[in-house]
Design a protein around this motif. Sequence first.
Motif, mmCIF file in Angstrom:
data_model
loop_
_atom_site.group_PDB
_atom_site.id
_atom_site.type_symbol
_atom_site.label_atom_id
_atom_site.label_comp_id
_atom_site.label_asym_id
_atom_site.label_seq_id
_atom_site.Cartn_x
_atom_site.Cartn_y
_atom_site.Cartn_z
ATOM 1 N N LEU A 24 0.827 -1.217 0.000
ATOM 2 C CA LEU A 24 0.000 0.000 0.000
ATOM 3 C C LEU A 24 0.857 1.260 0.000
ATOM 4 N N ALA A 25 2.095 1.132 0.527
ATOM 5 C CA ALA A 25 2.984 2.307 0.565
ATOM 6 C C ALA A 25 3.292 2.814 -0.843
ATOM 7 N N GLU A 26 3.077 1.969 -1.856
ATOM 8 C CA GLU A 26 3.346 2.409 -3.236
ATOM 9 C C GLU A 26 2.159 3.157 -3.856
ATOM 10 N N LEU A 27 1.083 3.284 -3.087
ATOM 11 C CA LEU A 27 -0.064 4.053 -3.584
ATOM 12 C C LEU A 27 0.037 5.467 -3.018
ATOM 13 N N VAL A 28 0.090 6.424 -3.895
ATOM 14 C CA VAL A 28 0.299 7.802 -3.436
ATOM 15 C C VAL A 28 -1.023 8.554 -3.499
ATOM 16 N N CYS A 29 -1.388 9.179 -2.365
ATOM 17 C CA CYS A 29 -2.598 9.998 -2.421
ATOM 18 C C CYS A 29 -2.360 11.307 -1.689
ATOM 19 N N ALA A 30 -3.151 12.290 -2.047
ATOM 20 C CA ALA A 30 -2.959 13.637 -1.477
ATOM 21 C C ALA A 30 -3.661 13.722 -0.128
ATOM 22 N N PRO A 31 -2.900 13.960 0.965
ATOM 23 C CA PRO A 31 -3.517 13.989 2.290
ATOM 24 C C PRO A 31 -4.617 15.050 2.399
ATOM 25 N N LEU A 205 -5.103 -6.237 -3.511
ATOM 26 C CA LEU A 205 -5.416 -5.061 -2.696
ATOM 27 C C LEU A 205 -6.600 -5.333 -1.769
ATOM 28 N N SER A 206 -6.585 -6.501 -1.169
ATOM 29 C CA SER A 206 -7.690 -6.898 -0.301
ATOM 30 C C SER A 206 -7.916 -5.886 0.823
ATOM 31 N N GLU A 207 -6.817 -5.330 1.338
ATOM 32 C CA GLU A 207 -6.917 -4.428 2.491
ATOM 33 C C GLU A 207 -7.757 -3.180 2.191
ATOM 34 N N LEU A 208 -7.810 -2.790 0.919
ATOM 35 C CA LEU A 208 -8.571 -1.575 0.579
ATOM 36 C C LEU A 208 -10.077 -1.800 0.632
ATOM 37 N N ARG A 209 -10.506 -3.039 0.470
ATOM 38 C CA ARG A 209 -11.932 -3.380 0.374
ATOM 39 C C ARG A 209 -12.607 -2.563 -0.732
ATOM 40 N N CYS A 210 -11.898 -2.347 -1.814
ATOM 41 C CA CYS A 210 -12.427 -1.543 -2.920
ATOM 42 C C CYS A 210 -13.226 -2.446 -3.862
ATOM 43 N N ALA A 235 -14.950 4.290 4.174
ATOM 44 C CA ALA A 235 -13.900 5.033 4.859
ATOM 45 C C ALA A 235 -13.167 5.899 3.831
ATOM 46 N N ARG A 236 -13.074 7.186 4.092
ATOM 47 C CA ARG A 236 -12.472 8.096 3.130
ATOM 48 C C ARG A 236 -11.019 7.701 2.776
ATOM 49 N N PRO A 237 -10.168 7.329 3.757
ATOM 50 C CA PRO A 237 -8.800 6.956 3.354
ATOM 51 C C PRO A 237 -8.784 5.787 2.366
ATOM 52 N N ALA A 238 -9.696 4.851 2.552
ATOM 53 C CA ALA A 238 -9.740 3.711 1.626
ATOM 54 C C ALA A 238 -10.186 4.168 0.233
ATOM 55 N N GLU A 239 -11.115 5.103 0.196
ATOM 56 C CA GLU A 239 -11.559 5.625 -1.111
ATOM 57 C C GLU A 239 -10.395 6.303 -1.835
ATOM 58 N N LEU A 240 -9.626 7.088 -1.075
ATOM 59 C CA LEU A 240 -8.486 7.797 -1.695
ATOM 60 C C LEU A 240 -7.454 6.813 -2.229
ATOM 61 N N ALA A 244 -6.022 6.039 -6.018
ATOM 62 C CA ALA A 244 -4.584 5.937 -6.321
ATOM 63 C C ALA A 244 -4.264 4.591 -6.989
ATOM 64 N N ALA A 245 -4.949 3.541 -6.556
ATOM 65 C CA ALA A 245 -4.714 2.219 -7.161
ATOM 66 C C ALA A 245 -5.128 2.220 -8.634
ATOM 67 N N PHE A 246 -6.275 2.837 -8.932
ATOM 68 C CA PHE A 246 -6.722 2.855 -10.328
ATOM 69 C C PHE A 246 -5.761 3.638 -11.221
ATOM 70 N N GLN A 247 -5.027 4.581 -10.617
ATOM 71 C CA GLN A 247 -4.071 5.357 -11.434
ATOM 72 C C GLN A 247 -2.919 4.495 -11.936
ATOM 73 N N GLN A 248 -2.651 3.368 -11.262
ATOM 74 C CA GLN A 248 -1.558 2.506 -11.731
ATOM 75 C C GLN A 248 -2.029 1.041 -11.824
ATOM 76 N N ILE A 249 -3.273 0.930 -12.244
ATOM 77 C CA ILE A 249 -3.914 -0.389 -12.204
ATOM 78 C C ILE A 249 -3.197 -1.405 -13.110
ATOM 79 N N ASP A 250 -2.694 -0.933 -14.256
ATOM 80 C CA ASP A 250 -2.049 -1.869 -15.187
ATOM 81 C C ASP A 250 -0.741 -2.397 -14.590
ATOM 82 N N ARG A 251 -0.003 -1.513 -13.937
ATOM 83 C CA ARG A 251 1.263 -1.935 -13.321
ATOM 84 C C ARG A 251 0.998 -2.947 -12.185
ATOM 85 N N ILE A 252 -0.043 -2.689 -11.414
ATOM 86 C CA ILE A 252 -0.367 -3.578 -10.287
ATOM 87 C C ILE A 252 -0.739 -4.968 -10.809
#
Length: 348
Positions: A24-31, A205-210, A235-240, A244-252
């Motif tokens: 998850l540390a590789e997912l970057v989101c704006a605080p 990305l099970s932890e995100l529950r997305c 949960a807002r942090p999970a949404e963010l 971020a995950a969708f921004q690099q979905i192909d790499r993941i």
Amino acid sequence: MHWAKTQSRARFNLATSGVGTFPLAELVCAPGELESDGANPYGYAPLQQAIARKCGVDPDCVVAAAGTSMANHLAMAALIDPGDEVLIERPAYELIVSTALYLGAAVKRFPRTEESGYALDPGEIRRAITPKTKLIVVTNLHNPSSVLTPDSVLREIGDMARGVGAYVLVDEVYLDAVYQNTPQTAYRLGPEFIVTNSLTKVYGLSELRCGWILAHPELARAMWRLNDLFGVNAARPAELLGVAAFQQIDRIRERARQIVEADRALLDEFLAGQPALSATRTGFGTTAFVRLRTGDVERFLMRLRTDYVTSVAPGRFFEMPSHFRIGMGVNSAMFGEGLRRLGLTLST
Ligand SMILES: Cc1ncc(COP(=O)(O)O)c(C=O)c1O
């Protein structure tokens, strides 16, 4: 699920169903985005758009949910009333059956037989469907076998459903593990199709529950309203992090693909040398369903665990007690050693 949470782990864990965890540390989101002004009471707009873009649908068709688990629950709760007839494949992911039963459905089953390679057979649904049927539930890819159902078959099932005013719920949580010519979602096949999915199994990305449901807008609105009884908001942090995950979905997905495909090559080689096992093989998916030709599977799995610290998922959870399910995509060194230990258990 209780077994999966409390007993499935072992040093050589082949009891998984999804790929290894993406960091998850590789997912970057704006605080700054963490603060919510309450402007998106029914879905965080950037996440709605990201899911819609990935699926090629309008955001109005997307209902966000906590994993495919909640997506299935919410979809079924919106589609069925107590006493309604619901047709579910067998073997099935156990929680689909228990959720339908929990909602008071009259559950009828139709077989996907080992002899036919677990193919979804519209003829079996034709035999089971009645004017009282409200919902038909299938997984694509199929859990546990990873068999893919082609659009032509899904369309036939959709036609049958439409004929009696029923819906078809397709759980696509494993579909993106078809790495070449990845099929598009069944949602686009017609208004009777409802689809559930998440970033859990194929993306690690099970932890995100997305998770999400795709349904036509009127039904999607009804599901959002029903969710006011269940989760109200995500949960807002999970949404963010989801955005971020969708921004690099192909790499993941690519990272996971390499491990899954390496594991599949090991599994193919292993199964080719094991006449005591019979398996339906597919060129995709994160699981394989295997039958022990002779002998007691529970005892075999006990020895595998106690003597060789290796676990697989017992077939009894799929109402197939002569079988077990092997999971790929976590770590190829562990997977290869787990297979070796499976082989040792077979030979001793
Ligand atoms: C067919 C199927 N649907 C849903 C789930 C649950 O998925 P999630 O972790 O996204 O809730 C699983 C988990 O094993 C599954 O096999």
